[in-house]
Motif scaffolding. Structure first.
Motif, mmCIF file in Angstrom:
data_model
loop_
_atom_site.group_PDB
_atom_site.id
_atom_site.type_symbol
_atom_site.label_atom_id
_atom_site.label_comp_id
_atom_site.label_asym_id
_atom_site.label_seq_id
_atom_site.Cartn_x
_atom_site.Cartn_y
_atom_site.Cartn_z
ATOM 1 N N ASN A 16 0.829 -1.209 0.000
ATOM 2 C CA ASN A 16 0.000 0.000 0.000
ATOM 3 C C ASN A 16 0.861 1.256 0.000
ATOM 4 N N PHE A 17 2.028 1.201 0.665
ATOM 5 C CA PHE A 17 2.938 2.342 0.623
ATOM 6 C C PHE A 17 3.438 2.588 -0.793
ATOM 7 N N VAL A 18 3.820 1.536 -1.503
ATOM 8 C CA VAL A 18 4.313 1.678 -2.871
ATOM 9 C C VAL A 18 3.227 2.276 -3.763
ATOM 10 N N ARG A 19 2.018 1.796 -3.631
ATOM 11 C CA ARG A 19 0.919 2.322 -4.438
ATOM 12 C C ARG A 19 0.706 3.809 -4.155
ATOM 13 N N SER A 20 0.752 4.186 -2.873
ATOM 14 C CA SER A 20 0.575 5.584 -2.502
ATOM 15 C C SER A 20 1.726 6.447 -3.003
ATOM 16 N N LEU A 21 2.944 5.947 -2.867
ATOM 17 C CA LEU A 21 4.121 6.703 -3.289
ATOM 18 C C LEU A 21 4.084 7.002 -4.783
ATOM 19 N N LEU A 22 3.755 6.010 -5.575
ATOM 20 C CA LEU A 22 3.710 6.200 -7.024
ATOM 21 C C LEU A 22 2.552 7.104 -7.439
ATOM 22 N N ARG A 23 1.504 7.123 -6.643
ATOM 23 C CA ARG A 23 0.347 7.989 -6.942
ATOM 24 C C ARG A 23 0.640 9.439 -6.594
ATOM 25 N N ARG A 24 1.428 9.658 -5.547
ATOM 26 C CA ARG A 24 1.605 11.011 -5.026
ATOM 27 C C ARG A 24 2.888 11.693 -5.492
ATOM 28 N N ARG A 25 3.880 10.914 -5.928
ATOM 29 C CA ARG A 25 5.162 11.500 -6.318
ATOM 30 C C ARG A 25 5.602 10.917 -7.659
ATOM 31 N N ASP A 26 6.621 11.537 -8.263
ATOM 32 C CA ASP A 26 7.124 11.091 -9.561
ATOM 33 C C ASP A 26 8.369 10.215 -9.444
ATOM 34 N N ASP A 27 8.600 9.637 -8.290
ATOM 35 C CA ASP A 27 9.811 8.856 -8.060
ATOM 36 C C ASP A 27 9.746 7.484 -8.728
ATOM 37 N N ASN A 28 10.922 6.892 -8.876
ATOM 38 C CA ASN A 28 11.018 5.494 -9.284
ATOM 39 C C ASN A 28 11.113 4.621 -8.034
ATOM 40 N N VAL A 29 10.496 3.450 -8.093
ATOM 41 C CA VAL A 29 10.428 2.578 -6.930
ATOM 42 C C VAL A 29 10.836 1.165 -7.308
ATOM 43 N N THR A 30 11.718 0.586 -6.499
ATOM 44 C CA THR A 30 12.056 -0.834 -6.612
ATOM 45 C C THR A 30 11.615 -1.527 -5.337
ATOM 46 N N VAL A 31 10.907 -2.630 -5.487
ATOM 47 C CA VAL A 31 10.506 -3.455 -4.347
ATOM 48 C C VAL A 31 11.445 -4.651 -4.254
ATOM 49 N N THR A 220 0.542 4.647 5.749
ATOM 50 C CA THR A 220 1.495 4.923 4.672
ATOM 51 C C THR A 220 1.666 6.421 4.447
ATOM 52 N N ASP A 221 0.590 7.197 4.611
ATOM 53 C CA ASP A 221 0.709 8.654 4.505
ATOM 54 C C ASP A 221 1.641 9.198 5.584
ATOM 55 N N ALA A 222 1.529 8.648 6.791
ATOM 56 C CA ALA A 222 2.371 9.112 7.894
ATOM 57 C C ALA A 222 3.835 8.766 7.648
ATOM 58 N N VAL A 223 4.106 7.566 7.126
ATOM 59 C CA VAL A 223 5.488 7.184 6.821
ATOM 60 C C VAL A 223 6.095 8.149 5.812
ATOM 61 N N LEU A 224 5.335 8.494 4.781
ATOM 62 C CA LEU A 224 5.850 9.433 3.780
ATOM 63 C C LEU A 224 6.100 10.807 4.398
ATOM 64 N N ALA A 225 5.228 11.244 5.292
ATOM 65 C CA ALA A 225 5.436 12.531 5.966
ATOM 66 C C ALA A 225 6.720 12.521 6.787
ATOM 67 N N ILE A 226 7.003 11.399 7.444
ATOM 68 C CA ILE A 226 8.231 11.287 8.244
ATOM 69 C C ILE A 226 9.461 11.312 7.342
ATOM 70 N N ILE A 227 9.398 10.611 6.221
ATOM 71 C CA ILE A 227 10.532 10.608 5.282
ATOM 72 C C ILE A 227 10.785 12.011 4.743
ATOM 73 N N GLU A 228 9.713 12.721 4.446
ATOM 74 C CA GLU A 228 9.842 14.056 3.845
ATOM 75 C C GLU A 228 10.209 15.135 4.859
ATOM 76 N N ARG A 229 9.661 15.052 6.085
ATOM 77 C CA ARG A 229 9.778 16.175 7.020
ATOM 78 C C ARG A 229 10.305 15.792 8.400
ATOM 79 N N GLY A 230 10.477 14.508 8.665
ATOM 80 C CA GLY A 230 10.893 14.079 9.990
ATOM 81 C C GLY A 230 12.342 14.427 10.298
ATOM 82 N N ARG A 231 12.645 14.587 11.582
ATOM 83 C CA ARG A 231 14.000 14.904 12.009
ATOM 84 C C ARG A 231 14.837 13.630 12.073
ATOM 85 N N ILE A 232 16.018 13.682 11.494
ATOM 86 C CA ILE A 232 16.918 12.526 11.473
ATOM 87 C C ILE A 232 17.222 12.082 12.909
ATOM 88 N N GLY A 233 17.191 10.775 13.104
ATOM 89 C CA GLY A 233 17.470 10.203 14.407
ATOM 90 C C GLY A 233 16.260 10.087 15.309
#
Length: 329
Positions: A16-31, A220-233
């Motif tokens: 579901n994360f992969v499906r959301s990622l490809l829908r919301r962004r233009d990135d390439n994804v490898t599973v 999956t939306d929350a995971v993407l928010a953390i990747i985009e805006r979360g503080r490292i560590g």
């Protein structure tokens, strides 16, 4: 545009994360997925092949993991053995995948200096009394099963690699997920598919065990928010204020499927069955501005029931083997 490596991306939450990622962004994804019984290739069938590929392989394969991490900008690690009952019957695969696999990923991330996000579970914290405050990021770890113990260990590895080697990593611990594409061994889809087949549901113990449910799309939306805006560590807990007892969930499913709400049976409890999970996700809300979109649990359940009714071809091939495994225990 970035390139993402998603481990376990043919499973429930990863897919579901992969499906959301490809829908919301233009990135390439490898599973990268070992395609064990809990994975399903057809979950990924509709994805755009010009931006997506599936590689069959294990996160424990050191050479493969290093090669794939080197070719991507961001690594999101969903791959895990995750079924409590299975971990009690045979903990070895849980140690191998959840601990050794995470170690392999971390070493590759360290060598190639990639951004890393680690997906974990609220079960690392053990359980709560009915009137006890919800888990926070500062709650002590107290895992109850081989599954939760190995996930706790993997979280500790990530923190050690951040502190010792300076890798750019974040961690999320999420409450119980539900929604489309979930394997029929899990609580909600098992009850739904059993009722579709005319099988009476069963509950462990008294049915009073409480779980904090969240729709997989919110996770999956929350995971993407953390990747985009979360503080490292940092670690972020993901929840949706969805506390329900197992009895309440069964009764909601029965009502939604137009069955008597008391049409279920109680069976002996399983060992180490945690009483209650509950997530305080205020850090995620306050720091990153994230909020769940699927706040109506009853409506989310109804939509999930409809999905399983409409997609029998997806879950039917694994149903008989799942029920045979339960019957043999």
């Amino acid at each position: 545009m970035a390139s993402f490596l998603v481990t376990g991306g043919a499973g429930f939450v990863g897919g579901n994360f992969v499906r959301s990622l490809l829908r919301r962004r233009d990135d390439n994804v490898t599973v990268l997925d070992a395609l064990t019984y809990a994975a399903n290739r057809s979950t990924l069938d509709s994805l755009p092949r010009e931006r997506f590929r599936l590689v069959e392989g294990s996160v424990c394969d050191e050479e493969l993991v290093h090669r794939m991490v080197a070719d991507h900008d961001v690594v999101v690690h969903f791959a895990a053995q995750s079924h409590n009952d299975n971990s009690l019957a045979d903990p070895a695969p849980f140690v191998e995948t959840n601990l050794v696999g995470t170690f392999r990923i971390l070493e590759a991330v360290r060598r190639h200096e990639r951004r890393y996000h680690h997906v974990s579970t609220d079960e690392v914290y053990g359980d709560l009394a009915v009137d006890q405050a919800r888990f926070t990021e500062a709650s002590p770890y107290a895992p109850s099963s081989p599954y939760s113990a190995t996930k706790a260990g993997s979280d500790h590895l990530v923190r050690a690699w951040v502190r010792s080697y300076g890798i750019r990593a974040t961690i999320s611990n999420c409450s119980n997920n539900y929604g489309p594409f979930q394997h029929v061994e899990k609580f909600i889809p098992r009850q739904i598919t059993n009722l579709i087949d005319g099988v009476r549901p069963v509950l462990y113990g008294s049915g009073d065990n409480v779980r904090d449910w969240i729709h997989v799309d919110d996770h999956t939306d929350a995971v993407l928010a953390i990747i985009e805006r979360g503080r490292i560590g940092e670690t972020y807990l993901i929840g949706a204020d969805g506390e329900r007892s197992n009895r309440e969930v069964i009764e909601l499913i029965l009502a939604a499927m137009r069955r008597p709400v008391d049409a279920y049976d109680l069976v002996a409890d399983r060992p180490g069955h945690d009483l209650r999970y509950a997530i305080d996700w205020s850090k995620l809300r306050d720091e990153l501005g994230w909020r769940p979109r699927h706040g109506d649990f009853a409506r989310g359940l109804q939509e999930t029931i409809s999905w399983y009714r409409d997609n029998e071809s997806w879950w039917r091939p694994t149903k008989a083997a799942t029920e045979a495994r339960y019957a043999s225990e």
